[in-house]
Design an enzyme around this catalytic site. Structure first.
Site, mmCIF file in Angstrom:
data_model
loop_
_atom_site.group_PDB
_atom_site.id
_atom_site.type_symbol
_atom_site.label_atom_id
_atom_site.label_comp_id
_atom_site.label_asym_id
_atom_site.label_seq_id
_atom_site.Cartn_x
_atom_site.Cartn_y
_atom_site.Cartn_z
ATOM 1 N N SER A 141 -19.256 1.298 -18.794
ATOM 2 C CA SER A 141 -18.217 2.018 -18.059
ATOM 3 C C SER A 141 -17.835 3.311 -18.800
ATOM 4 O O SER A 141 -18.712 4.129 -19.064
ATOM 5 C CB SER A 141 -17.037 1.072 -17.867
ATOM 6 O OG SER A 141 -16.128 1.560 -16.916
ATOM 7 N N ASP A 177 -21.597 -1.500 -7.383
ATOM 8 C CA ASP A 177 -20.519 -1.099 -8.304
ATOM 9 C C ASP A 177 -19.462 -0.319 -7.509
ATOM 10 O O ASP A 177 -19.766 0.745 -6.960
ATOM 11 C CB ASP A 177 -21.109 -0.241 -9.431
ATOM 12 C CG ASP A 177 -20.117 0.025 -10.568
ATOM 13 O OD1 ASP A 177 -18.882 0.021 -10.316
ATOM 14 O OD2 ASP A 177 -20.578 0.245 -11.696
ATOM 15 N N HIS A 214 -19.774 -3.923 -11.159
ATOM 16 C CA HIS A 214 -19.545 -3.049 -12.295
ATOM 17 C C HIS A 214 -19.629 -3.760 -13.642
ATOM 18 O O HIS A 214 -20.194 -3.241 -14.605
ATOM 19 C CB HIS A 214 -18.156 -2.417 -12.130
ATOM 20 C CG HIS A 214 -17.816 -1.433 -13.196
ATOM 21 N ND1 HIS A 214 -18.424 -0.200 -13.311
ATOM 22 C CD2 HIS A 214 -16.912 -1.491 -14.213
ATOM 23 C CE1 HIS A 214 -17.916 0.462 -14.344
ATOM 24 N NE2 HIS A 214 -16.998 -0.298 -14.915
#
Lengths: 449, 435
Positions: free
Chosen positions: B242, B334, B369
């Site tokens: 991330s 995601d 994600h």
């Protein structure tokens, strides 16, 4: 010239290895890194130069502060891999294809005091073994290892409860598997070495049995009857436990412990074991009126007073003297009275007790009593007296302290390391399957279906 | 008590394993053809209970082997060796938006696996199982050392593999939630990498001064790792998830000090103001907060904040300048970052620059994600608080549980192989075949 070429190549290889490891060391892995003591592991070395001689070594620092080691000499393959599970060891404390050789062939490091025996007394913590890989074969210890990993060997599976027992005069340690139960139970006894050994009971609990490791020597029971009661009470503590199936309680004994097992099975009117396992069976039960403890003391004093056979290494052999005792039929337990499945396990090179003759005798007596169908036997060549759970090191002879006189002798147990270790592995598997059959499945269950 | 019931034997091998290792769940001695439920129960550090279960039928020998037999229904179905772990979800009645993350990685995750009579779907707490065992799942292999690092103002933890070393090094970065998250670094150390988990958003420095760290912070971490006597200074990689991807690319491309042997970027993007500080990059994302969408469950979707992928080169890390191998891991569902679009753009940029031989992209349909080490539960959404936003928001991460869990398993294996190849220079790694 051929040898010279090989030597030179090895040298070059080791130089290459040394250079490589400044930048990129070999990768050593032990899978699983945490396991029960009777589970196998895979030791793998990767990222070596091809065709490279290395030594894989195990090291354990015991509770008694001794160092134990094992090692094997290997040569990496074309992809730079050494797989202990699949490759041959060319020498060391074991040779050949031996996935677990790094454990069972352990012995005290050079320079240790003699007559050592490896026993873990604290079973709540794992046995820690460091596995390492070293450059070369000869003189591998001269340099620091190239890589090392730590592996944990556990006696207790997660969730096992360990409970100190001190009730109704009985002393011992109870191990209870996790889960609701109910479980079958086992009364577990070691031999005349004394002290409370919990390792096997903890391991049996990890296989689903409520197991009581019983402390029974050194209590100086006043009479045989009282002592017999002690064993019966211990058995009932297991049987009456809320998490135990009362008709599925067996007895597991080694050496002197197996004498307790056979006498309970043969003579008790109070306890009825569902099955018994006797390792290195002892059925010496002379003149009523003497306790197991005093019988044992008697045997040992007799043996030493007769300066019973001591070999050229000054190791005491009890087997032959004991053989004389048991040839008199009035000196042995009436095993024909046993009414439950019985498994006898013994080593053919047992130098401590005539277990080969004992097993034959037990078979004969049970056959004469029409109980042969209850008996199973496992006898292993070149195997000694101390048949323990697998992968524990073999001791051909160890120091033994006489309880009363505190005299130290070196007792010869017998066995050759490789066959003895094979016997430990094979017998344990068969013992577990015997217990599973009689204590988990059982004829009653089949009848219900 | 029915004696038949008492004899069912349940075993899990190994009973103690690393978090990424497989186990075999075996039921024996059951009545042939009987219907049984196998259930996993775990109480996490926050006190919440998680469960998973599968419905099975014993074969004619009275055996069920979870790695070979199908679950007919439950929190997972089909032949799923590790389904009892990855399909764990909070028990009915739990607070919404939970996510399972272990803080104390020196103790194992304990899971109770039990077998029940019949096909049960609820009310397990009131049922007595036929049998139950406890399984330990560890982030740290024996001998791995955990060393808190405060040198140079860092808030970090170093995990060293057991043995003399030297070991290749790894800098481990998580995302916008901040904190010092140790579990992945501990697991990587268990695989032979000296791994440093770094808190770069909520470090002691930031908490005390209110200021975000600068580029030097990462360079300090790199130096500390490089200079450690048991670390191979010339073999250091970086792994980021991330927002951690943004930092990883930034350092890999622009830092004069940091020379990486490899980089792994999970669920991230190269979109960032070039030469921006950590604060400026954060600010850049915040500026676009207005692009936040909400789904029908009022879960926040942040993937649009960086879309469309800019054409302006000053707003994208110049991946054409990368000199080390890069592994991109992308979840195609995601909802938090536009990882897939970014990956496509990165690919184009590197093709144009002529360094695309360094790029490997792992792209997983229906994965979300949070692509983490395998066999922990998938969270499609959870409550989340970034360091910028002060209140908690229900954040949509995305992903469908089955595919997401498969993606985690596959990606992890491939990440380990990638790191092994680039940091150990290994050939034919065989030791991950048990994973």
């Amino acid at each position: 010239p051929k040898q010279w070429a090989v030597l030179k190549r090895d040298e070059e290889c080791m130089k290459l290895l040394s250079a490589m490891t400044q930048v990129v060391p070999p990768i050593l892995s032990v899978t699983p890194c945490r396991a029960l003591v009777d589970e196998k592991f895979k030791v793998l070395v990767e990222n070596l130069p091809p065709g490279c001689p290395v030594t894989v070594r195990s090291l354990h620092h015991s509770e008694d502060k001794d160092d134990w080691e094992a090692y094997g000499h290997y040569v990496s393959d074309h992809s730079g891999v050494v797989s202990v599970s699949e490759d041959l060891s060319y020498g060391g404390t074991y040779t050949g294809k031996e996935p677990m050789g790094l454990l069972w062939s352990m012995r005290p490091v050079p320079g240790s005091r003699p007559g050592l025996r490896l026993r873990k007394m604290n079973v709540c913590t794992p046995m820690l073994v460091t596995i390492s890989v070293h450059s070369g074969h000869e003189g591998f210890r001269d340099q620091a290892p190239l890589a090392s990993v730590l592996t944990e060997r556990w006696y207790m599976a997660p969730g096992i409860r360990r409970i100190n027992i001190n009730e109704q005069g009985v002393q011992g340690t109870l191990f209870i598997p996790p889960g609701p139960g109910p479980f079958p139970g086992l009364l577990d006894m070691w031999g005349g070495g004394g002290g409370l050994l919990e390792s096997r009971a903890a391991l049996l609990a990890s296989h689903g049995y409520v197991s009581l490791a019983l402390d029974y020597l050194g209590f100086d029971q006043e009479s045989e009857n009282l002592e017999f009661k002690y064993f019966e009470t211990a058995f009932n503590i297991i049987k009456d436990h809320p998490q135990v199936m009362p008709d599925r309680v067996g007895i597991f004994g080694l050496s002197l412990g197996s004498l307790v097992a056979v006498t309970l099975a043969a003579y008790s009117t109070i306890v009825k074991p569902c099955c018994i396992v006797c390792i290195s069976c002892n059925h010496y039960y002379p003149a009523r009126g003497s306790t197991v403890t005093s019988k044992f003391e008697g045997v040992t004093r007799w043996v030493l007073s007769l300066s019973a056979r001591v070999n050229e290494d000054n190791q005491v052999i009890w087997k032959d003297v004991a053989l004389e005792f048991i040839t008199d039929p009035s000196n042995i337990a009436e095993v024909g009275r046993i009414n439950c499945p019985t498994l006898l396990v013994n080593g053919c090179d047992d130098q401590n007790w005539p277990t080969v003759e004992t097993a034959e005798d037990v078979a004969r007596l049970m056959r004469e009593a029409g109980k042969e169908h209850l008996l199973s036997r496992l006898a292993y060549p070149d195997t000694g007296h101390l048949i323990e759970p697998p992968f524990s090191p073999h001791f051909r002879a160890t120091t033994f302290v006489m309880r009363s006189s505190k005299e130290k002798v070196i007792l010869l147990w017998g066995g050759q390391t490789k066959p003895h270790s094979d016997a430990q592995e094979d017998s344990w598997r068969k013992i577990l399957s015997f217990l599973q059959f009689h204590l988990y499945c059982g004829p009653n269950l089949k009848a219900k279906i | 008590m029915d004696r038949k019931q008492c004899c069912v034997k349940l075993s899990v091998q190994p009973s103690r394993g690393l978090m990424d290792e497989k186990f075999i769940v075996l039921v024996q001695n059951a009545l042939p053809g009987s219907q049984l439920t196998i259930r996993a129960l775990h109480q996490c550090e926050d006190g919440h209970s998680w469960e998973a279960f599968g419905h099975y039928t014993a074969d004619t020998t009275g055996t069920i082997n979870v790695s070979e037999d199908p679950s007919i229904r439950g929190t997972y179905s089909g032949v799923e060796q590790m389904g009892l772990l990855w399909s764990l979800r909070p028990i009915p009645g739990s607070k919404p938006g939970l996510r399972m993350r272990k803080k104390n990685i020196q103790t194992p995750m304990e899971v109770t696996i039990s077998v029940y009579q019949g096909h049960q779907t609820e009310g397990f707490a009131d049922l007595v199982p036929l049998s139950g065992v406890v399984v330990e799942r560890w982030y740290m292999a024996p001998g791995v050392r955990r060393i808190p690092v405060t040198e140079g103002g860092l808030t970090a933890t170093l995990f060293l593999p057991s043995g003399p070393g030297p070991f290749p090094g790894l800098l481990d970065l998580w995302g916008g939630g901040g904190q010092l998250v140790e579990y992945r670094a501990a697991l990587l150390a268990s695989h032979g990498f000296a791994s440093m988990a770094i808190d770069y958003l909520t470090s002691k420095f930031t908490m005390e001064t209110g200021k975000m760290v600068d580029n030097q912070y990462f360079e300090t971490a790199y130096r500390v790792l490089q200079q450690h006597p048991q670390v191979c200074g010339s073999k250091i990689a970086m792994i980021g998830l991330s927002f951690g991807t943004s930092m990883t690319l930034k350092m890999a491309i622009y830092s004069e000090v940091i020379k990486l042997s490899a980089a792994v970027c999970i669920s991230g993007s190269h979109v960032q103001p070039v030469e921006g500080s950590v604060e400026e990059i954060m600010g850049f994302f915040q500026k676009n907060a207005g692009k936040t969408r909400f789904n029908e469950k009022n879960e926040a979707i942040w993937r649009d904040l960086l879309l469309p992928i800019p054409t302006d080169p000053s707003l994208k890390a110049d991946v054409g300048r990368l000199q080390c191998p890069l592994l991109l891991v992308v979840g195609e569902d995601d909802q938090n970052w536009p990882a897939q679009e970014s990956a496509l753009d990165i690919k184009e940029m590197m093709a144009r620059a002529g360094n695309s031989h360094l790029l490997t992209v792992l792209s997983y349909p229906n994965a979300g994600h949070l692509i983490e080490p395998p066999y922990t539960p998938h969270a499609r959404s959870s409550t989340f608080k970034t360091v910028e936003i002060q209140e908690k928001v229900m954040c949509l991460w995305g992903g469908q549980t089955v595919e997401h869990s498969r993606a985690q398993e596959d990606a992890w294996k491939k990440i380990l192989v990638f790191l092994r190849e680039n940091l150990y220079g290994g050939r034919n790694p065989t030791s991950f075949s048990h994973l």
